[in-house]
Write an enzyme that holds these catalytic residues in place. Structure first.
Site, short mmCIF file in Angstrom:
data_model
loop_
_atom_site.label_atom_id
_atom_site.label_comp_id
_atom_site.label_asym_id
_atom_site.label_seq_id
_atom_site.Cartn_x
_atom_site.Cartn_y
_atom_site.Cartn_z
CG HIS A 1 -2.07 0.92 1.08
ND1 HIS A 1 -1.92 2.28 0.87
CD2 HIS A 1 -3.40 0.68 1.07
CE1 HIS A 1 -3.12 2.83 0.77
NE2 HIS A 1 -4.03 1.87 0.88
CB CYS A 2 2.31 3.13 -2.65
SG CYS A 2 3.30 1.68 -3.01
CG ASP A 3 -2.25 7.32 -1.68
OD1 ASP A 3 -1.65 8.23 -1.06
OD2 ASP A 3 -3.24 7.54 -2.40
CB ILE A 4 -1.03 4.82 4.51
CG1 ILE A 4 -0.86 3.33 4.25
CG2 ILE A 4 -1.70 5.03 5.87
CD1 ILE A 4 -2.12 2.52 4.35
CG ASN B 1 -6.61 5.95 0.24
OD1 ASN B 1 -7.60 6.31 -0.39
ND2 ASN B 1 -5.40 6.11 -0.22
#
Length: 71
Positions: free
Chosen positions: A45-48, A52
């Site tokens: 997961h690159c977009d915490i 999200n």
């Protein structure tokens, strides 16, 4: 999810209590640990961010918007 995103909950009109914030933080930590350490399929997961993280009826945090990587 019934309670929307963490972003709308944190920055909405009604502020969460410190106990609710702690419960949500622990839920996010458990979710990340599962994704990175315990899940059979490797998930990165690159977009915490608060947008999200979704909250269910009981304010349990659910991580969304992730992709699967094949290694």
């Amino acid at each position: 999810m019934f309670n929307g995103s963490l972003s709308s909950f944190l920055f909405g009109v009604v502020r969460p209590s410190s106990q609710q914030r702690m419960q949500i933080a622990l839920g996010v930590a458990r979710g990340l640990m599962y994704l990175y350490k315990e899940c059979n399929t490797q998930i990165i997961h690159c977009d915490i961010k608060p947008q999200n993280i979704l909250l269910n009826d009981y304010f349990t945090a659910k991580i969304s918007d992730f992709g699967l990587q094949n290694f």
